[in-house]
Design a protein around this motif. Sequence first.
Motif: not given
Length: 407
Positions: A62-63, A91-106, A122-126, A142-145
């Motif tokens: 999962v992504g 089974d989460i393999k990867k996180v994709f982060a939008p504007e402001h980031g995964f934790r929302g601080k940007a 987990l690896p974070i892809t911007s 990935l099998d599903i997002v």
Amino acid sequence: MPIFSIFKSTVLLLVLMFSSCKGQEKEIARIAVNAEIDSVPKIEVAANRTELYLPLLKEKKVGIVANQTSVIFKKTGHTHLVDSLLTLKIDIKKVFAPEHGFRGKADAGELVKDGIDTKTGLPITSLYGKNKKPSNEQLKGLDIVVFDIQDVGVRFYTYIATLQLVMEACAESDIPIIVLDRPNPNGHYVDGPTMKKEHTGFLGMTTIPLVYGMTIGEYAQMLNEEKWLENGKQVNLTVLPLKNYTHNSAYNLPIRPSPNLPNDISINIYPSLGLFEGTNVNAGRGTEFQFQRYGASFMDSTQYDFSYVPKPNFGSKYPKEEDKRCFGRDVSESERMQSVSLRWLIDAYKNTPDKSKFFITTSFTKHAGTSELQKQIEKGLPESEIKVTWKQDLEDFKKIRVKYLIY
């Protein structure tokens, strides 16, 4: 008489009994409103409806496209969707982060870098940096997002652009996507100028109005079924719905959707004051009242009795008019917006002596979605006349929109 009707009648009787007491009117009104709100079934976000989507994720790689709003609510507090799914052995393999980031601080517009989530490893892809669309390589394996981000229903709020690009990437890589729906706090109306095709970009990728009145799940369905994804492709899409939600539901966002939308007031006014992003006027960034005030040092100080000084703060390292006395208006006491208002934009332009200092033309066109709005304001057209020019586009959009409404 139904229990709910009896309850409402009792509340109204209490209001009448105490309305003569001096100083009690506001408190009584608050009690009456809260009593009615408490009697309405609580909105349940799709992320909380784990029984609907856990079977779709079992034994899958999962992504997750997520940020700080991607949470499962509990009786006391909440847990992040990623943390919860890991606990449930997804089974989460990867996180994709939008504007402001995964934790929302940007900050808004600040590039977000790839990295590792310190809590989960987990690896974070911007998706807000060099590439805003996941590549085939980034989706490989990935099998599903799963997409789960709180939107606020305004075209230039970039999370719907991220949604569209993720859907396109999944379509190209033949990977199914699940959208966990969340309420739209501005979902009770449709208004504003419609994006013209020649101005589309990350601040508006489709020809929709400024305020489109759809949840992010409904919007995903429209993107897919209208074949608005790149090259008309369609993705294997599943939208998991909200429970007890309508487009007239008032919804309090318990978590900031981004650093400069701190509360329900700013979120409600954002569609109107957000247009100042395409000008040199400060719209509250650098204060604790983002999108609840506006002003600039170059505006006519004799026309205003309100002023403030923007300073660098959380979410705005370099605010417009930093350290300058800004003259303008506090609009935080406005009633709940039912339409886009141009009165503040027109007021600020009218009271700017040097008009050349006002618009940042390229940026304003991207935010407005059309070059016409700037021209109309410069000509001195009243709001009523400007809004007439939006009418046909809004009617055309509503005919498309209605096909995809879930609620």
